[in-house]
Scaffold this motif. Structure first.
Motif, short mmCIF file in Angstrom:
data_model
loop_
_atom_site.label_atom_id
_atom_site.label_comp_id
_atom_site.label_asym_id
_atom_site.label_seq_id
_atom_site.Cartn_x
_atom_site.Cartn_y
_atom_site.Cartn_z
N GLU A 99 43.81 -21.08 -3.74
CA GLU A 99 43.71 -20.60 -2.36
C GLU A 99 44.32 -21.63 -1.39
O GLU A 99 44.92 -21.25 -0.40
CB GLU A 99 42.25 -20.40 -1.97
CG GLU A 99 41.51 -19.35 -2.77
CD GLU A 99 40.00 -19.42 -2.52
OE1 GLU A 99 39.60 -19.80 -1.40
OE2 GLU A 99 39.25 -19.11 -3.44
N LEU A 100 44.12 -22.90 -1.70
CA LEU A 100 44.53 -23.97 -0.78
C LEU A 100 46.02 -24.30 -0.87
O LEU A 100 46.58 -24.82 0.07
CB LEU A 100 43.71 -25.23 -1.06
CG LEU A 100 42.22 -25.12 -0.75
CD1 LEU A 100 41.48 -26.34 -1.28
CD2 LEU A 100 42.01 -24.98 0.74
N PHE A 101 46.62 -23.99 -2.02
CA PHE A 101 48.04 -24.32 -2.22
C PHE A 101 48.74 -23.12 -2.81
O PHE A 101 48.23 -22.49 -3.73
CB PHE A 101 48.18 -25.52 -3.17
CG PHE A 101 47.52 -26.76 -2.65
CD1 PHE A 101 48.18 -27.61 -1.78
CD2 PHE A 101 46.23 -27.06 -3.02
CE1 PHE A 101 47.57 -28.74 -1.29
CE2 PHE A 101 45.59 -28.20 -2.52
CZ PHE A 101 46.26 -29.04 -1.66
N LYS A 102 49.93 -22.83 -2.30
CA LYS A 102 50.74 -21.76 -2.87
C LYS A 102 51.41 -22.31 -4.12
O LYS A 102 52.22 -23.26 -4.03
CB LYS A 102 51.79 -21.29 -1.87
CG LYS A 102 51.20 -20.65 -0.63
CD LYS A 102 52.32 -20.26 0.33
CE LYS A 102 51.82 -20.20 1.74
NZ LYS A 102 51.82 -21.49 2.43
N MET A 103 51.07 -21.77 -5.26
CA MET A 103 51.65 -22.23 -6.53
C MET A 103 52.87 -21.38 -6.86
O MET A 103 52.92 -20.21 -6.56
CB MET A 103 50.62 -22.12 -7.67
CG MET A 103 49.31 -22.81 -7.39
SD MET A 103 49.46 -24.59 -7.42
CE MET A 103 47.75 -25.08 -7.24
#
Length: 104
Positions: A99-103
Motif C-alpha cells: 500500500e505504501l509503495f508502488k511495486m
C-alpha cells in the motif's frame, strides 16, 4: 541494479496518502549487503543506512529477493512462504508495504 538503487526506487514510489497518520520503521537486513531502514512518519518517508534502535518490523532477505519484490517479479507473500524472506516484529506491517509503495 544495486541494493542502494533499489531503495532509491522504493523511496521514489512512495505513496504519501497511504502513510497519513502512520509512524512506522521498516528495517531491511539484506544478508549479502547492508542494513537499511525506512522511517514512515505521517505521510513522509526517509531512507537511512544502518540499523534502527527499535524498528516496527525487520525484513530479512538477500539482495535478489529484494530486487524481485520491488520490481514486482516476486510476490512478497510467496517469498515469505518459500523461506526467502523472514520477518521479525509486527509481521502484519509487512503486508502494508504494497500500500505504501508502488511495486513493479
Amino acid at each position: 541494479m544495486s541494493v542502494a538503487q533499489v531503495f532509491d526506487k522504493l523511496e521514489q514510489n512512495f505513496n504519501a496518502d497511504a502513510a497519513e497518520g502512520l509512524d512506522l520503521v521498516f528495517q531491511f537486513d539484506i544478508e549479502d549487503d547492508k542494513t537499511y531502514h525506512l522511517v514512515i512518519n505521517d505521510g513522509t518517508c526517509k531512507l537511512h543506512e544502518g540499523a534502527h534502535d527499535d524498528p516496527s518490523v525487520t525484513l530479512i532477505m538477500n539482495a535478489e529477493t529484494l530486487q524481485g519484490i520491488v520490481s514486482g517479479e516476486t510476490d512478497g507473500m510467496q517469498a515469505f512462504m518459500a523461506g526467502q524472506l523472514r520477518a521479525e516484529g509486527d509481521m502484519m506491517l509487512a503486508t502494508k508495504l504494497g500500500e505504501l509503495f508502488k511495486m513493479g
